[in-house]
Write a protein that holds these residues in place. Structure first.
Motif, PDB file in Angstrom:
ATOM      1  N   ASP A  90       0.817  -1.223   0.000  1.00  0.00           N
ATOM      2  CA  ASP A  90       0.000   0.000   0.000  1.00  0.00           C
ATOM      3  C   ASP A  90       0.848   1.269   0.000  1.00  0.00           C
ATOM      4  O   ASP A  90       0.318   2.355  -0.208  1.00  0.00           O
ATOM      5  N   ILE A  91       2.153   1.122   0.274  1.00  0.00           N
ATOM      6  CA  ILE A  91       2.993   2.304   0.498  1.00  0.00           C
ATOM      7  C   ILE A  91       4.261   2.252  -0.346  1.00  0.00           C
ATOM      8  O   ILE A  91       4.658   1.210  -0.856  1.00  0.00           O
ATOM      9  N   ALA A  92       4.879   3.412  -0.453  1.00  0.00           N
ATOM     10  CA  ALA A  92       6.222   3.544  -1.001  1.00  0.00           C
ATOM     11  C   ALA A  92       6.960   4.505  -0.071  1.00  0.00           C
ATOM     12  O   ALA A  92       6.337   5.330   0.614  1.00  0.00           O
ATOM     13  N   VAL A  93       8.275   4.400  -0.039  1.00  0.00           N
ATOM     14  CA  VAL A  93       9.077   5.171   0.909  1.00  0.00           C
ATOM     15  C   VAL A  93       9.843   6.275   0.183  1.00  0.00           C
ATOM     16  O   VAL A  93      10.528   6.014  -0.813  1.00  0.00           O
ATOM     17  N   MET A  94       9.699   7.499   0.689  1.00  0.00           N
ATOM     18  CA  MET A  94      10.509   8.614   0.205  1.00  0.00           C
ATOM     19  C   MET A  94      11.874   8.511   0.886  1.00  0.00           C
ATOM     20  O   MET A  94      11.962   8.367   2.104  1.00  0.00           O
ATOM     21  N   ALA A  95      12.932   8.591   0.072  1.00  0.00           N
ATOM     22  CA  ALA A  95      14.288   8.455   0.604  1.00  0.00           C
ATOM     23  C   ALA A  95      15.249   9.334  -0.184  1.00  0.00           C
ATOM     24  O   ALA A  95      14.934   9.803  -1.277  1.00  0.00           O
ATOM     25  N   ARG A  96      16.405   9.549   0.390  1.00  0.00           N
ATOM     26  CA  ARG A  96      17.517  10.182  -0.316  1.00  0.00           C
ATOM     27  C   ARG A  96      17.194  11.597  -0.808  1.00  0.00           C
ATOM     28  O   ARG A  96      17.665  12.003  -1.854  1.00  0.00           O
ATOM     29  N   LEU A  97      16.390  12.340  -0.040  1.00  0.00           N
ATOM     30  CA  LEU A  97      16.094  13.725  -0.408  1.00  0.00           C
ATOM     31  C   LEU A  97      17.188  14.626   0.128  1.00  0.00           C
ATOM     32  O   LEU A  97      17.470  14.635   1.325  1.00  0.00           O
ATOM     33  N   PHE A  98      17.825  15.366  -0.767  1.00  0.00           N
ATOM     34  CA  PHE A  98      18.805  16.369  -0.350  1.00  0.00           C
ATOM     35  C   PHE A  98      18.915  17.436  -1.418  1.00  0.00           C
ATOM     36  O   PHE A  98      18.587  17.220  -2.583  1.00  0.00           O
ATOM     37  N   LEU A  99      19.388  18.606  -0.982  1.00  0.00           N
ATOM     38  CA  LEU A  99      19.564  19.744  -1.872  1.00  0.00           C
ATOM     39  C   LEU A  99      20.820  20.496  -1.441  1.00  0.00           C
ATOM     40  O   LEU A  99      21.045  20.704  -0.251  1.00  0.00           O
ATOM     41  N   ASP A 100      21.616  20.870  -2.408  1.00  0.00           N
ATOM     42  CA  ASP A 100      22.831  21.631  -2.143  1.00  0.00           C
ATOM     43  C   ASP A 100      22.493  22.833  -1.263  1.00  0.00           C
ATOM     44  O   ASP A 100      21.545  23.569  -1.562  1.00  0.00           O
ATOM     45  N   PRO A 101      23.234  23.063  -0.176  1.00  0.00           N
ATOM     46  CA  PRO A 101      22.947  24.198   0.705  1.00  0.00           C
ATOM     47  C   PRO A 101      22.920  25.543  -0.029  1.00  0.00           C
ATOM     48  O   PRO A 101      22.187  26.446   0.369  1.00  0.00           O
ATOM     49  N   ASP A 102      23.683  25.685  -1.111  1.00  0.00           N
ATOM     50  CA  ASP A 102      23.713  26.942  -1.854  1.00  0.00           C
ATOM     51  C   ASP A 102      22.458  27.180  -2.686  1.00  0.00           C
ATOM     52  O   ASP A 102      22.280  28.269  -3.239  1.00  0.00           O
ATOM     53  N   HIS A 103      21.601  26.187  -2.799  1.00  0.00           N
ATOM     54  CA  HIS A 103      20.413  26.307  -3.655  1.00  0.00           C
ATOM     55  C   HIS A 103      19.110  26.094  -2.890  1.00  0.00           C
ATOM     56  O   HIS A 103      18.065  25.851  -3.498  1.00  0.00           O
ATOM     57  N   ARG A 104      19.170  26.222  -1.586  1.00  0.00           N
ATOM     58  CA  ARG A 104      17.961  26.070  -0.784  1.00  0.00           C
ATOM     59  C   ARG A 104      17.179  27.385  -0.755  1.00  0.00           C
ATOM     60  O   ARG A 104      17.734  28.449  -0.968  1.00  0.00           O
ATOM     61  N   GLY A 105      15.895  27.261  -0.507  1.00  0.00           N
ATOM     62  CA  GLY A 105      15.053  28.441  -0.381  1.00  0.00           C
ATOM     63  C   GLY A 105      14.413  28.899  -1.683  1.00  0.00           C
ATOM     64  O   GLY A 105      13.685  29.890  -1.698  1.00  0.00           O
ATOM     65  N   ALA A 106      14.661  28.189  -2.773  1.00  0.00           N
ATOM     66  CA  ALA A 106      14.088  28.573  -4.070  1.00  0.00           C
ATOM     67  C   ALA A 106      12.945  27.652  -4.488  1.00  0.00           C
ATOM     68  O   ALA A 106      12.446  27.762  -5.599  1.00  0.00           O
ATOM     69  N   GLY A 107      12.541  26.737  -3.622  1.00  0.00           N
ATOM     70  CA  GLY A 107      11.408  25.877  -3.913  1.00  0.00           C
ATOM     71  C   GLY A 107      11.740  24.527  -4.523  1.00  0.00           C
ATOM     72  O   GLY A 107      10.838  23.724  -4.769  1.00  0.00           O
TER      73      GLY A 107
END
Length: 177
Positions: A90-107
């Motif tokens: 019934d489910i799937a797992v969200m994993a491995r989410l990351f974003l370069d610190p220099d590109h955060r805050g832009a959505g």
């Protein structure tokens, strides 16, 4: 100066080397992932991957997320099954989410989550995941996107290491009738 072009697309094999370098920067900045980054490319290539997406700025990979098959040994899967009585199918797992610190805050992190949730909806799965309790910025992001905390667990990894973690689920979108 023109605004950089920000996009999200399905991850390609050619993204992996750049994403591995980004992951090392993220680990140095945030301590994520807790397992470390001795072999970042192997960490990115999740053995139970359904699909991954890459965030790009001017066609350069700056982050990613992966949707994986759920297994009963996953902290998030176990917590969701205990809470709902559902099954791993019934489910799937969200994993491995990351974003370069220099590109955060832009959505871009939000767009990665939206792409993943859309795919999960198409395949009829509820998205569950865990996050280390220390990762407060990630927790705020998940709260903003409507994730529901369903449990507290202890994430065990490496040679006897443990880290408090929270388990979340994204509510299944309901179509207006």
């Amino acid at each position: 100066m023109t605004e950089p072009e920000r996009t999200v697309r399905e991850r390609q094999d050619g993204d992996l080397a750049v994403l591995a370098a980004v992951l090392k920067r993220v680990h140095a900045h945030d301590g994520y992932p807790v397992e470390g980054v001795a072999d970042p490319r192997a960490w990115l290539e999740h053995p139970h991957e359904i699909q991954s997406w890459t965030a790009l700025v001017d066609d350069v990979p700056v982050g990613q997320v992966t949707l994986t098959e759920a297994h009963s040994e996953d902290d998030a899967a176990r917590a969701w099954i205990e809470r709902t009585g559902g099954t791993v199918t019934d489910i799937a797992v969200m994993a491995r989410l990351f974003l370069d610190p220099d590109h955060r805050g832009a959505g871009l992190a939000g767009f990665l989550i939206l792409a993943l949730r859309h795919h999960a909806q198409l395949i009829g799965r509820t998205v569950v995941f865990d996050v280390m309790a220390k990762d407060t910025a990630a927790i705020h992001l998940y709260d903003r996107f409507g994730a529901e905390q369903i449990a507290e667990v202890t994430h065990r990894f490496g040679d006897g290491h443990a880290e408090p973690a929270l388990v979340y689920a994204f509510p299944v979108p309901r179509l207006a009738g």
